[in-house]
Design an enzyme around this catalytic site. Structure first.
Site, PDB file in Angstrom:
ATOM      1  N   ARG A  25       0.810  -1.217   0.000  1.00 43.33           N
ATOM      2  CA  ARG A  25       0.000   0.000   0.000  1.00 43.33           C
ATOM      3  C   ARG A  25       0.846   1.272   0.000  1.00 43.33           C
ATOM      4  O   ARG A  25       0.429   2.298   0.533  1.00 43.33           O
ATOM      5  CB  ARG A  25      -0.992  -0.004   1.180  1.00 43.33           C
ATOM      6  CG  ARG A  25      -1.783  -1.300   1.345  1.00 43.33           C
ATOM      7  CD  ARG A  25      -2.662  -1.608   0.182  1.00 43.33           C
ATOM      8  NE  ARG A  25      -3.680  -0.618  -0.052  1.00 43.33           N
ATOM      9  CZ  ARG A  25      -4.880  -0.620   0.520  1.00 43.33           C
ATOM     10  NH1 ARG A  25      -5.212  -1.574   1.341  1.00 43.33           N
ATOM     11  NH2 ARG A  25      -5.743   0.318   0.250  1.00 43.33           N
ATOM     12  N   ARG A  29      -2.376   6.570   0.130  1.00 43.72           N
ATOM     13  CA  ARG A  29      -2.374   6.578   1.592  1.00 43.72           C
ATOM     14  C   ARG A  29      -1.503   7.647   2.226  1.00 43.72           C
ATOM     15  O   ARG A  29      -2.010   8.641   2.676  1.00 43.72           O
ATOM     16  CB  ARG A  29      -1.998   5.195   2.143  1.00 43.72           C
ATOM     17  CG  ARG A  29      -3.127   4.193   1.936  1.00 43.72           C
ATOM     18  CD  ARG A  29      -2.964   3.030   2.868  1.00 43.72           C
ATOM     19  NE  ARG A  29      -4.275   2.390   3.129  1.00 43.72           N
ATOM     20  CZ  ARG A  29      -4.430   1.314   3.836  1.00 43.72           C
ATOM     21  NH1 ARG A  29      -3.404   0.713   4.378  1.00 43.72           N
ATOM     22  NH2 ARG A  29      -5.635   0.821   4.046  1.00 43.72           N
ATOM     23  N   ARG A  38      -5.415  12.829  -5.624  1.00 46.99           N
ATOM     24  CA  ARG A  38      -6.697  12.251  -5.218  1.00 46.99           C
ATOM     25  C   ARG A  38      -7.786  13.327  -5.140  1.00 46.99           C
ATOM     26  O   ARG A  38      -8.924  13.097  -5.538  1.00 46.99           O
ATOM     27  CB  ARG A  38      -6.494  11.568  -3.867  1.00 46.99           C
ATOM     28  CG  ARG A  38      -7.705  11.013  -3.202  1.00 46.99           C
ATOM     29  CD  ARG A  38      -8.180   9.754  -3.904  1.00 46.99           C
ATOM     30  NE  ARG A  38      -9.263   9.159  -3.137  1.00 46.99           N
ATOM     31  CZ  ARG A  38     -10.484   9.641  -3.085  1.00 46.99           C
ATOM     32  NH1 ARG A  38     -10.800  10.709  -3.778  1.00 46.99           N
ATOM     33  NH2 ARG A  38     -11.397   9.033  -2.343  1.00 46.99           N
ATOM     34  N   ASP A  75      -6.901  -1.573  -7.405  1.00 48.57           N
ATOM     35  CA  ASP A  75      -7.529  -2.185  -6.244  1.00 48.57           C
ATOM     36  C   ASP A  75      -7.894  -3.620  -6.568  1.00 48.57           C
ATOM     37  O   ASP A  75      -8.120  -3.953  -7.733  1.00 48.57           O
ATOM     38  CB  ASP A  75      -8.781  -1.422  -5.807  1.00 48.57           C
ATOM     39  CG  ASP A  75      -9.103  -1.711  -4.349  1.00 48.57           C
ATOM     40  OD1 ASP A  75      -8.555  -1.041  -3.463  1.00 48.57           O
ATOM     41  OD2 ASP A  75      -9.871  -2.665  -4.096  1.00 48.57           O
TER      42      ASP A  75
HETATM   43  O1  CP3 Z   1      -0.078  -1.243  -2.720  1.00 47.36           O
HETATM   44  C1  CP3 Z   1      -0.410  -0.200  -3.305  1.00 47.36           C
HETATM   45  O2  CP3 Z   1      -0.071   0.904  -2.903  1.00 47.36           O
HETATM   46  C2  CP3 Z   1      -1.235  -0.295  -4.578  1.00 47.36           C
HETATM   47  C3  CP3 Z   1      -2.588   0.123  -4.418  1.00 47.36           C
HETATM   48  C4  CP3 Z   1      -3.601  -0.743  -3.684  1.00 47.36           C
HETATM   49  C5  CP3 Z   1      -4.847  -0.207  -3.261  1.00 47.36           C
HETATM   50  N1  CP3 Z   1      -5.601  -1.228  -2.769  1.00 47.36           N
HETATM   51  C6  CP3 Z   1      -5.257   1.211  -3.388  1.00 47.36           C
HETATM   52  C7  CP3 Z   1      -6.344   1.729  -2.526  1.00 47.36           C
HETATM   53  C8  CP3 Z   1      -3.593  -2.116  -3.356  1.00 47.36           C
HETATM   54  C9  CP3 Z   1      -2.494  -3.167  -3.536  1.00 47.36           C
HETATM   55  C10 CP3 Z   1      -4.875  -2.408  -2.802  1.00 47.36           C
HETATM   56  C11 CP3 Z   1      -5.272  -3.763  -2.394  1.00 47.36           C
HETATM   57  C12 CP3 Z   1      -6.467  -3.941  -1.565  1.00 47.36           C
HETATM   58  N2  CP3 Z   1      -7.681  -3.299  -1.649  1.00 47.36           N
HETATM   59  C13 CP3 Z   1      -6.584  -4.941  -0.561  1.00 47.36           C
HETATM   60  C14 CP3 Z   1      -5.506  -5.948  -0.213  1.00 47.36           C
HETATM   61  C15 CP3 Z   1      -4.424  -5.364   0.622  1.00 47.36           C
HETATM   62  C16 CP3 Z   1      -4.782  -5.162   2.064  1.00 47.36           C
HETATM   63  O3  CP3 Z   1      -4.656  -3.999   2.514  1.00 47.36           O
HETATM   64  O4  CP3 Z   1      -5.147  -6.117   2.748  1.00 47.36           O
HETATM   65  C17 CP3 Z   1      -7.880  -4.835  -0.013  1.00 47.36           C
HETATM   66  C18 CP3 Z   1      -8.436  -5.691   1.112  1.00 47.36           C
HETATM   67  C19 CP3 Z   1      -8.570  -3.802  -0.718  1.00 47.36           C
HETATM   68  C20 CP3 Z   1      -9.983  -3.343  -0.557  1.00 47.36           C
HETATM   69  C21 CP3 Z   1     -10.062  -1.918  -0.207  1.00 47.36           C
HETATM   70  N3  CP3 Z   1      -9.770  -0.873  -1.067  1.00 47.36           N
HETATM   71  C22 CP3 Z   1     -10.458  -1.333   1.040  1.00 47.36           C
HETATM   72  C23 CP3 Z   1     -10.842  -2.126   2.258  1.00 47.36           C
HETATM   73  C24 CP3 Z   1     -10.379   0.078   0.901  1.00 47.36           C
HETATM   74  C25 CP3 Z   1     -10.760   1.151   1.894  1.00 47.36           C
HETATM   75  C26 CP3 Z   1      -9.800   1.440   2.946  1.00 47.36           C
HETATM   76  C27 CP3 Z   1      -8.321   1.476   2.574  1.00 47.36           C
HETATM   77  O5  CP3 Z   1      -7.744   2.533   2.301  1.00 47.36           O
HETATM   78  O6  CP3 Z   1      -7.722   0.395   2.594  1.00 47.36           O
HETATM   79  C28 CP3 Z   1      -9.902   0.344  -0.411  1.00 47.36           C
HETATM   80  C29 CP3 Z   1      -9.651   1.671  -0.987  1.00 47.36           C
HETATM   81  C30 CP3 Z   1      -8.288   1.962  -1.462  1.00 47.36           C
HETATM   82  N4  CP3 Z   1      -7.552   1.140  -2.253  1.00 47.36           N
HETATM   83  C31 CP3 Z   1      -7.549   3.153  -1.216  1.00 47.36           C
HETATM   84  C32 CP3 Z   1      -6.333   3.016  -1.879  1.00 47.36           C
HETATM   85  C33 CP3 Z   1      -5.210   4.021  -1.954  1.00 47.36           C
HETATM   86  C34 CP3 Z   1      -8.037   4.369  -0.408  1.00 47.36           C
HETATM   87  C35 CP3 Z   1      -9.064   5.100  -1.181  1.00 47.36           C
HETATM   88  C36 CP3 Z   1      -8.866   6.597  -1.313  1.00 47.36           C
HETATM   89  O7  CP3 Z   1      -7.788   7.113  -1.628  1.00 47.36           O
HETATM   90  O8  CP3 Z   1      -9.910   7.206  -1.159  1.00 47.36           O
END
Ligand code: CP3
Length: 341
Positions: A25, A29, A38, A75
């Site tokens: 991640r 973030r 964003r 994602d």
């Molecule tokens: O690793 C990286 O930086 C690449 C980007 C990436 C995102 N999601 C961007 C994202 C990756 C590899 C993921 C994977 C992901 N998404 C997982 C597996 C990894 C883990 O953390 O266990 C899961 C379970 C998700 C599902 C998901 N997406 C959730 C639960 C959420 C909300 C909360 C959060 O931030 O985790 C997201 C949204 C998301 N995906 C954001 C980002 C940067 C935040 C959204 C925003 O910027 O508004």
């Protein structure tokens, strides 16, 4: 050709003169530069479908934090959407599926012909691969079939994923049908990522920890195995959070690397899997501490894993409220660590 191929060499079990490091991640973030991009768009999904912006935020941690790999900004939930199950990303809450999978007709309606629906990811990968110009490897990824299944049934995040687990107990046949379709889609998706130039892929099984070992063996492991067998062109990293009960079995798959969360001791993980590269596993909360603590904890971990057959990472994604200077310091500590220590 890659200028810095430390991560790939470590993944393949080849000698490295320095330990490679990246953070789950890392794209998004914590970086102010990410937040600026964003806030220039209307919501997360607009960003995730915008190849030029994806490329920009994927490169940010490489430029700013100096990590040894880029992971494509996307994602895991793009797969359910490409199969026909739409999701929303609710601001400061997380994913929400307006419709969930409940019965057999819901599964029948899903397509596995996902590649045409994911063109925006492939466009982003090609742009990013070009923009990286061989500086560091590009990591592709997908959610593990069980974790994707869990979101498709539950419809949102959950502490227990009890609705998804209920499906495993009440309708194992339908569960397997859905898991099979997710796996077929995921393999097609990953193969296309490889065609677009990704150097390695990671499979995120974020909700492995809610399953018992018996359930994991029945409903998750066979699909992870299918993925590792199908993706033979690049190394595969398997990361199943809170599931070190399954490390031995992962050790017998075709994966190159096994990702670890912080609840397992490095030495114990080495005993469980002797012949694979391990990745992990610093508690992301260590990055809330002062620099001296970060250094001590990180070096203790490096010492315990040893410098070969190892990729440094956190035990899960970096938390959004971590000061990026601390994250940067963590990367520096790893990169300045002398492997003869
Ligand atoms: O690793 C990286 O930086 C690449 C980007 C990436 C995102 N999601 C961007 C994202 C990756 C590899 C993921 C994977 C992901 N998404 C997982 C597996 C990894 C883990 O953390 O266990 C899961 C379970 C998700 C599902 C998901 N997406 C959730 C639960 C959420 C909300 C909360 C959060 O931030 O985790 C997201 C949204 C998301 N995906 C954001 C980002 C940067 C935040 C959204 C925003 O910027 O508004």
């Amino acid at each position: 050709m890659l200028t810095n191929n430390l991560l790939l060499r470590a993944a393949k079990g080849e000698y490295v003169e320095r330990i490679p490091v990246w953070m789950m991640r890392q794209a998004g973030r914590i970086l102010p530069e990410y937040r600026a991009v964003r806030s220039s768009v209307n919501g997360f999904k607009e960003l995730v479908k915008h190849p030029e912006l994806i490329c920009e935020v994927t490169l940010q941690p490489v430029d700013i934090l100096g990590v040894d790999a880029a992971i494509i900004f996307s994602d895991i939930l793009v797969i359910p959407e490409a199969m026909g199950l739409n999701y929303e990303m609710v601001e400061s809450k997380g994913p929400l599926f307006p419709k969930t999978i409940q019965q057999s007709s819901d599964v029948t309606q899903l397509t596995t012909d996902v590649v045409p629906n994911l063109q925006y990811v492939f466009d982003a990968l090609k742009l990013t691969k070009d923009a990286l110009n061989g500086r560091v490897p590009l990591i592709g990824f997908a959610g593990a079939p069980w974790t994707i299944f869990a979101y498709m049934i539950e419809g949102k995040g959950s502490k227990t994923f009890s609705q998804a687990k209920k499906m495993l107990y009440t309708d194992p046949q339908l569960s397997h049908l859905l898991l099979d379709k997710i796996t077929t889609s995921t393999i097609a998706y990953l193969k296309e990522q490889v065609s677009c130039g990704v150097d390695i892929v990671q499979i995120f099984d974020s909700w492995a920890g809610v399953l018992s070992k018996a359930q994991y063996v029945e409903f998750a492991l066979p699909y992870m195995q299918r993925i590792t067998e199908a993706i033979s062109e690049v190394p595969v990293i398997l990361f199943a959070k809170d599931a070190h009960y399954i490390l031995k079995e992962f050790g017998q798959t075709n994966c190159a690397v096994i990702g670890l969360d912080w609840t397992i001791e490095p030495q114990k993980a080495r005993e469980e899997v002797s012949r694979k590269t391990l990745q992990g596993n610093l508690d992301p909360c260590v990055l809330y501490a002062d620099k001296q603590t970060i250094k001590t904890e990180t070096e203790r971990m490096l010492q315990a894993f040893g410098s070969q057959n190892y990729i440094c990472n956190l035990g899960h994604g970096v938390y959004p409220d971590v000061d990026f200077e601390k994250a940067k310091y963590f990367i520096e500590v790893v990169q300045n660590y002398s492997i003869s220590k």
